[in-house]
Scaffold this active site. Sequence first.
Site, PDB file in Angstrom:
ATOM      1  CB  THR A 161     -19.973 -31.728  24.261  1.00 12.76           C
ATOM      2  OG1 THR A 161     -20.126 -31.224  25.575  1.00 12.76           O
ATOM      3  CG2 THR A 161     -18.505 -31.908  23.944  1.00 12.76           C
ATOM      4  NE  ARG A 189     -18.389 -31.903  35.310  1.00 17.65           N
ATOM      5  CZ  ARG A 189     -18.596 -32.143  34.012  1.00 17.65           C
ATOM      6  NH1 ARG A 189     -18.272 -31.244  33.099  1.00 17.65           N
ATOM      7  NH2 ARG A 189     -19.090 -33.286  33.625  1.00 17.65           N
ATOM      8  CB  VAL A 190     -12.244 -30.549  34.939  1.00 17.45           C
ATOM      9  CG1 VAL A 190     -11.709 -30.993  33.586  1.00 17.45           C
ATOM     10  CG2 VAL A 190     -11.628 -29.209  35.343  1.00 17.45           C
ATOM     11  N   GLY A 191     -14.869 -31.676  33.151  1.00 17.62           N
ATOM     12  CA  GLY A 191     -15.487 -32.857  32.550  1.00 17.62           C
ATOM     13  C   GLY A 191     -14.485 -33.692  31.784  1.00 17.62           C
ATOM     14  N   GLY A 213     -22.000 -36.133  26.585  1.00 22.66           N
ATOM     15  CA  GLY A 213     -22.885 -36.601  27.644  1.00 22.66           C
ATOM     16  C   GLY A 213     -22.263 -36.323  28.997  1.00 22.66           C
ATOM     17  N   GLY A 215     -19.836 -36.342  31.527  1.00 24.06           N
ATOM     18  CA  GLY A 215     -18.409 -36.622  31.406  1.00 24.06           C
ATOM     19  C   GLY A 215     -17.810 -37.471  32.506  1.00 24.06           C
TER      20      GLY A 215
HETATM   21  C1  SD4 Z   1     -18.931 -32.709  30.083  1.00 24.48           C
HETATM   22  N1  SD4 Z   1     -19.187 -34.177  28.215  1.00 24.48           N
HETATM   23  O1  SD4 Z   1     -18.404 -31.682  30.464  1.00 24.48           O
HETATM   24  C2  SD4 Z   1     -19.336 -32.820  28.650  1.00 24.48           C
HETATM   25  C3  SD4 Z   1     -20.707 -32.257  28.515  1.00 24.48           C
HETATM   26  C4  SD4 Z   1     -21.482 -32.714  27.355  1.00 24.48           C
HETATM   27  O2  SD4 Z   1     -23.358 -32.797  26.269  1.00 24.48           O
HETATM   28  O3  SD4 Z   1     -21.093 -33.482  26.537  1.00 24.48           O
HETATM   29  N2  SD4 Z   1     -22.684 -32.295  27.259  1.00 24.48           N
HETATM   30  O4  SD4 Z   1     -19.193 -33.641  30.845  1.00 24.48           O
END
Ligand code: SD4
Length: 301
Positions: A161, A189-191, A213, A215
Amino acid sequence: ANGRARVVSTWDFGVGANQAAWKVLGNGGSALDAVEAGARWAESELCNPTVGRCGNPDRDGVLSLDASIMNGDGSCGSVAALVDIAHPVSVARKVMEQTPHVMLVGEGAQQFAMQQGFKRGKLLTPEAEKAWREWLKTAQYTPEINAERRSRPGDSSNHDTLGMLAVDAQGQLAGACTTSGMAWKLHGRVGDSPIIGAGLYVDNEVGAATASGVGEEMIRNAASFLMVELMRQGRTPAQACREAIARVVRKRPEASKTLQVCFLALGRNGEVGAYALHRGFVYAVCDAERQDDLRDAASVY
Ligand code: SD4
């Protein structure tokens, strides 16, 4: 004119994203325009399996994108579970500027984007579809800790991300966050990335923070808001990131051993800090002096 301007981003591709943002920032442009430009770069210029058109799909093979943008004055916009629109960060900005709302999701977000002139088109790349078909063979959802984040030339798998924070020459702050979320997530799903206060928070009085990371941990801890509030209480950006990571560990000590969480913060004076649960998090820093600085963050494990 651009003496105090600075932009910081998550991961090694943050260097390229920062440079796209710097074209705006280095010429006296606003932090808001800069972070939108930087996030757009990550969404399109780079083939990154966790951002934009090259992202990996959900469990059902649908590529859905999340993004947010926030200005230091508190104005913000975001989109979640947006399908078939290539620049979620720009749709998020339209939500911020053209509607009385902060967040649009799914079909409604797509409808709004099209009304705003964005083109709809299938985004899933053949590579992402192939990776998904491969994943279907086991269909286990086990997000990996990204332990080695400096990609090798030609390696497009090693990405994540984009969270980007900027301060402009006028001292205004802004941030953006854009992602396709966790690969193979449940449909719907929403992060954290589109959730103001979780994946991104910006306040001109204090500073800005963003995250990458898993979320769910950011949402649970209102992580970006937490970092900004810790800075408000006097912590440096580095201390704020470290303390927020400690909060993640305290809340879920066992889970924290096997999942990655990475925090990045920028003080209103331009000071930068970062911290991660696990080693491997790198972040990019760009200002008038240097446009290709990539730094390793400290971590708990
Ligand atoms: C999420 N934080 O959707 C995002 C994914 C992400 O590295 O950061 N991946 O949870």
